[in-house]
Design an enzyme around this catalytic site. Structure first.
Site, PDB file in Angstrom:
ATOM      1  N   GLY A 156       0.859  -1.191   0.000  1.00 32.41           N
ATOM      2  CA  GLY A 156       0.000   0.000   0.000  1.00 32.41           C
ATOM      3  C   GLY A 156       0.889   1.233   0.000  1.00 32.41           C
ATOM      4  O   GLY A 156       2.057   1.183  -0.397  1.00 32.41           O
ATOM      5  N   ARG A 157       0.320   2.335   0.503  1.00 36.83           N
ATOM      6  CA  ARG A 157       1.061   3.603   0.461  1.00 36.83           C
ATOM      7  C   ARG A 157       2.361   3.537   1.245  1.00 36.83           C
ATOM      8  O   ARG A 157       3.400   4.025   0.794  1.00 36.83           O
ATOM      9  CB  ARG A 157       0.180   4.729   1.034  1.00 36.83           C
ATOM     10  CG  ARG A 157      -0.954   5.097   0.111  1.00 36.83           C
ATOM     11  CD  ARG A 157      -2.018   5.876   0.860  1.00 36.83           C
ATOM     12  NE  ARG A 157      -2.815   4.950   1.667  1.00 36.83           N
ATOM     13  CZ  ARG A 157      -4.125   5.018   1.816  1.00 36.83           C
ATOM     14  NH1 ARG A 157      -4.798   5.985   1.236  1.00 36.83           N
ATOM     15  NH2 ARG A 157      -4.784   4.139   2.547  1.00 36.83           N
ATOM     16  N   ILE A 158       2.335   2.908   2.432  1.00 39.94           N
ATOM     17  CA  ILE A 158       3.559   2.868   3.263  1.00 39.94           C
ATOM     18  C   ILE A 158       4.578   1.924   2.630  1.00 39.94           C
ATOM     19  O   ILE A 158       5.775   2.238   2.555  1.00 39.94           O
ATOM     20  CB  ILE A 158       3.206   2.456   4.709  1.00 39.94           C
ATOM     21  CG1 ILE A 158       2.262   3.484   5.339  1.00 39.94           C
ATOM     22  CG2 ILE A 158       4.486   2.321   5.551  1.00 39.94           C
ATOM     23  CD1 ILE A 158       1.654   3.059   6.669  1.00 39.94           C
ATOM     24  N   ARG A 179      -1.850  -8.501  -2.198  1.00 41.38           N
ATOM     25  CA  ARG A 179      -3.064  -9.176  -2.671  1.00 41.38           C
ATOM     26  C   ARG A 179      -3.281  -8.906  -4.152  1.00 41.38           C
ATOM     27  O   ARG A 179      -3.577  -9.790  -4.926  1.00 41.38           O
ATOM     28  CB  ARG A 179      -4.282  -8.637  -1.902  1.00 41.38           C
ATOM     29  CG  ARG A 179      -4.717  -9.518  -0.758  1.00 41.38           C
ATOM     30  CD  ARG A 179      -5.845  -8.877  -0.016  1.00 41.38           C
ATOM     31  NE  ARG A 179      -5.563  -7.447   0.221  1.00 41.38           N
ATOM     32  CZ  ARG A 179      -6.347  -6.621   0.891  1.00 41.38           C
ATOM     33  NH1 ARG A 179      -7.469  -7.055   1.382  1.00 41.38           N
ATOM     34  NH2 ARG A 179      -6.030  -5.363   1.094  1.00 41.38           N
ATOM     35  N   ILE A 238       6.225  -3.524  10.978  1.00 44.58           N
ATOM     36  CA  ILE A 238       5.648  -2.243  11.431  1.00 44.58           C
ATOM     37  C   ILE A 238       4.133  -2.240  11.186  1.00 44.58           C
ATOM     38  O   ILE A 238       3.514  -1.184  11.179  1.00 44.58           O
ATOM     39  CB  ILE A 238       6.302  -1.022  10.733  1.00 44.58           C
ATOM     40  CG1 ILE A 238       6.192  -1.134   9.205  1.00 44.58           C
ATOM     41  CG2 ILE A 238       7.736  -0.844  11.171  1.00 44.58           C
ATOM     42  CD1 ILE A 238       6.504   0.166   8.478  1.00 44.58           C
ATOM     43  N   ALA A 239       3.545  -3.425  10.990  1.00 45.11           N
ATOM     44  CA  ALA A 239       2.114  -3.493  10.645  1.00 45.11           C
ATOM     45  C   ALA A 239       1.282  -3.768  11.901  1.00 45.11           C
ATOM     46  O   ALA A 239       0.857  -2.832  12.584  1.00 45.11           O
ATOM     47  CB  ALA A 239       1.908  -4.551   9.581  1.00 45.11           C
ATOM     48  N   ARG A 240       1.071  -5.021  12.214  1.00 46.28           N
ATOM     49  CA  ARG A 240       0.392  -5.426  13.445  1.00 46.28           C
ATOM     50  C   ARG A 240       1.053  -6.713  13.926  1.00 46.28           C
ATOM     51  O   ARG A 240       1.442  -7.570  13.114  1.00 46.28           O
ATOM     52  CB  ARG A 240      -1.101  -5.683  13.207  1.00 46.28           C
ATOM     53  CG  ARG A 240      -1.946  -4.446  12.969  1.00 46.28           C
ATOM     54  CD  ARG A 240      -2.084  -3.551  14.206  1.00 46.28           C
ATOM     55  NE  ARG A 240      -2.908  -2.379  13.952  1.00 46.28           N
ATOM     56  CZ  ARG A 240      -2.449  -1.175  13.594  1.00 46.28           C
ATOM     57  NH1 ARG A 240      -1.145  -0.966  13.461  1.00 46.28           N
ATOM     58  NH2 ARG A 240      -3.280  -0.168  13.393  1.00 46.28           N
ATOM     59  N   GLU A 269       0.369  -6.558  22.555  1.00 49.45           N
ATOM     60  CA  GLU A 269       0.876  -5.281  23.054  1.00 49.45           C
ATOM     61  C   GLU A 269      -0.146  -4.552  23.920  1.00 49.45           C
ATOM     62  O   GLU A 269      -1.348  -4.678  23.667  1.00 49.45           O
ATOM     63  CB  GLU A 269       1.354  -4.384  21.899  1.00 49.45           C
ATOM     64  CG  GLU A 269       0.277  -3.955  20.913  1.00 49.45           C
ATOM     65  CD  GLU A 269       0.857  -3.143  19.750  1.00 49.45           C
ATOM     66  OE1 GLU A 269       1.750  -3.635  19.042  1.00 49.45           O
ATOM     67  OE2 GLU A 269       0.389  -2.002  19.585  1.00 49.45           O
ATOM     68  N   HIS A 287       5.532   0.512  19.301  1.00 51.42           N
ATOM     69  CA  HIS A 287       4.508   0.951  18.340  1.00 51.42           C
ATOM     70  C   HIS A 287       4.575   2.474  18.115  1.00 51.42           C
ATOM     71  O   HIS A 287       3.612   3.198  18.389  1.00 51.42           O
ATOM     72  CB  HIS A 287       3.109   0.532  18.826  1.00 51.42           C
ATOM     73  CG  HIS A 287       2.099   0.472  17.718  1.00 51.42           C
ATOM     74  ND1 HIS A 287       1.053  -0.414  17.705  1.00 51.42           N
ATOM     75  CD2 HIS A 287       1.969   1.188  16.564  1.00 51.42           C
ATOM     76  CE1 HIS A 287       0.315  -0.239  16.614  1.00 51.42           C
ATOM     77  NE2 HIS A 287       0.864   0.734  15.896  1.00 51.42           N
ATOM     78  N   ILE A 288       5.736   2.897  17.607  1.00 51.08           N
ATOM     79  CA  ILE A 288       5.960   4.350  17.437  1.00 51.08           C
ATOM     80  C   ILE A 288       6.229   4.745  15.985  1.00 51.08           C
ATOM     81  O   ILE A 288       6.703   5.854  15.728  1.00 51.08           O
ATOM     82  CB  ILE A 288       7.136   4.843  18.322  1.00 51.08           C
ATOM     83  CG1 ILE A 288       8.422   4.039  18.039  1.00 51.08           C
ATOM     84  CG2 ILE A 288       6.762   4.807  19.791  1.00 51.08           C
ATOM     85  CD1 ILE A 288       9.678   4.685  18.631  1.00 51.08           C
TER      86      ILE A 288
HETATM   87  C1  8YV Z   1      -0.996   4.436  15.579  1.00 48.08           C
HETATM   88  C2  8YV Z   1      -0.899   2.769  13.652  1.00 48.08           C
HETATM   89  O1  8YV Z   1      -0.017   5.014  16.361  1.00 48.08           O
HETATM   90  O2  8YV Z   1      -1.999   4.224  12.177  1.00 48.08           O
HETATM   91  C3  8YV Z   1      -1.857   3.069  12.562  1.00 48.08           C
HETATM   92  O3  8YV Z   1      -2.469   2.119  12.049  1.00 48.08           O
HETATM   93  O4  8YV Z   1      -0.612   1.661  13.909  1.00 48.08           O
HETATM   94  C4  8YV Z   1      -0.247   3.860  14.417  1.00 48.08           C
HETATM   95  O5  8YV Z   1       0.056   4.914  13.555  1.00 48.08           O
HETATM   96  C5  8YV Z   1      -1.811   3.544  16.486  1.00 48.08           C
HETATM   97  O6  8YV Z   1      -2.638   2.669  15.836  1.00 48.08           O
HETATM   98  C6  8YV Z   1      -2.596   4.415  17.456  1.00 48.08           C
HETATM   99  O7  8YV Z   1      -3.877   4.724  17.038  1.00 48.08           O
END
Ligand code: 8YV
Length: 327
Positions: A156-158, A179, A238-240, A269, A287-288
């Protein structure tokens, strides 16, 4: 006329509360208490809208108990904290904060990749512990970033932002799996080559996970996928957290099946798998990835503006389920 009532479910910038208060009757959580479950329902049941973050779960039970609710504006691009189907069924609009965090998050993904590959945190801890007494030829020798193969799962964009950084800044060969394949112009812009998922795992020197989390992406990286990776490879998430089977990852890192991992997100988390904490070949951050001051302010502003747009004009700026809005 009475102003609509809004719940701000987590602590946010005071300026966000001030902005919202010009338009709404606002109940906020500046003490940052955990209001999930019954406490959230208690506060949300008389509200017309909610300002949420990724840790605030909006599901069928919450929606059933809060019949006045018409919109939940998430201060995040990811929205796996929303049961969007349940929201749509009840006619509740969901909004997120795309675009404003793309470059900041891509910067961080790259920073985590570099810190992991070049063993920056591990070596800093060594230095701070007073263990650095002499130079050694192989001291904290890591793997190269420039000229290596960058793999991206989720384009995606990121993902595209990370691809551009790798290709243009570091001369990396970029391979990706998604996908759906990107169109030729976007692939050319990112200098990215589409490959099958197996090939992605096999060929990447550095593999970055940037795909949305859902039941379909739960544990898409498990022991079978890690077994395909090069023993010198690094994995960055950096996703989930739920995208990676953390127990399998801990085992693989312990056994040297892959070289290292950089993780900004975790399955449970803010709790972190204790196995990860025992390893030196991991870089762990809380998660920063989107956390620069301008970007977090832009995210908060967009979430607030979604609420304002909805109650003043009957639509969202960045709606997730626009079908709930009546034409
Ligand atoms: C947020 C993120 O900091 O945008 C997202 O999906 O994971 C992070 O940028 C986090 O979800 C807090 O809402």
């Amino acid at each position: 006329m009475n102003k609509p009532r809004i719940l701000v479910a987590r602590c946010v910038f005071p300026e966000t509360i001030a902005h919202l208060s010009q338009h709404f009757e606002v109940e906020s959580n500046q003490d940052d208490q955990d209001w999930n479950g019954a406490e959230l329902i208690e506060r949300l049941r008389d509200k017309d809208g909610a300002f949420t973050t990724g840790s605030v779960r909006i599901d069928a039970a919450v929606l059933a108990a809060c019949p006045r609710l018409k919109i939940c504006a998430n201060m995040a691009v990811g929205y796996n904290n929303f049961d969007l189907d349940a929201m749509t069924a009840r006619g509740v609009l969901g909004t997120n904060t795309p675009d404003v965090l793309t470059d900041t998050t891509a910067d961080f993904g790259f920073a985590l990749l570099m810190a992991t590959a070049r063993r920056i945190c591990e070596s800093e801890h060594y230095l701070r512990a007073g263990k650095w007494t002499k130079w050694r030829y192989d001291m904290f020798a890591g793997t190269d970033v420039h000229g290596s193969t960058l793999g991206i799962l989720g384009m995606g964009r990121i993902g595209q932002g990370i691809a551009r950084r790798g290709a243009l800044g570091f001369g990396m060969k970029v391979v990706y799996h998604n996908r759906s394949r990107l169109n030729a112009a976007t692939e050319a812009d990112c200098k990215a080559h589409y490959v099958a998922k197996e090939e992605l795992f096999r060929t990447a020197d550095h593999l970055v996970l940037v795909l949305p989390y859902s039941a379909a992406s739960h544990h898409v990286v498990g022991s079978a996928e890690i077994a395909l990776m090069k023993p010198t490879a690094t994995l960055v998430n950096i996703a989930r957290g739920g995208i990676v089977d953390e127990n399998a990852l801990v085992q693989a890192l312990r056994d040297g099946r892959i070289a290292a991992a950089g993780l900004d997100v975790f399955e449970g988390e803010p709790k972190v798998n204790p196995g990860l904490l025992t390893l030196s070949n991991v870089v762990l951050t809380p998660h920063i990835a989107s956390s620069s001051v301008p970007t977090r302010k832009a995210m908060a502003r967009l979430a607030a503006d979604n609420l304002i747009e909805f109650f003043s004009k009957g639509r969202g700026l960045t709606p997730l389920n626009p079908q709930v809005i009546k034409a």
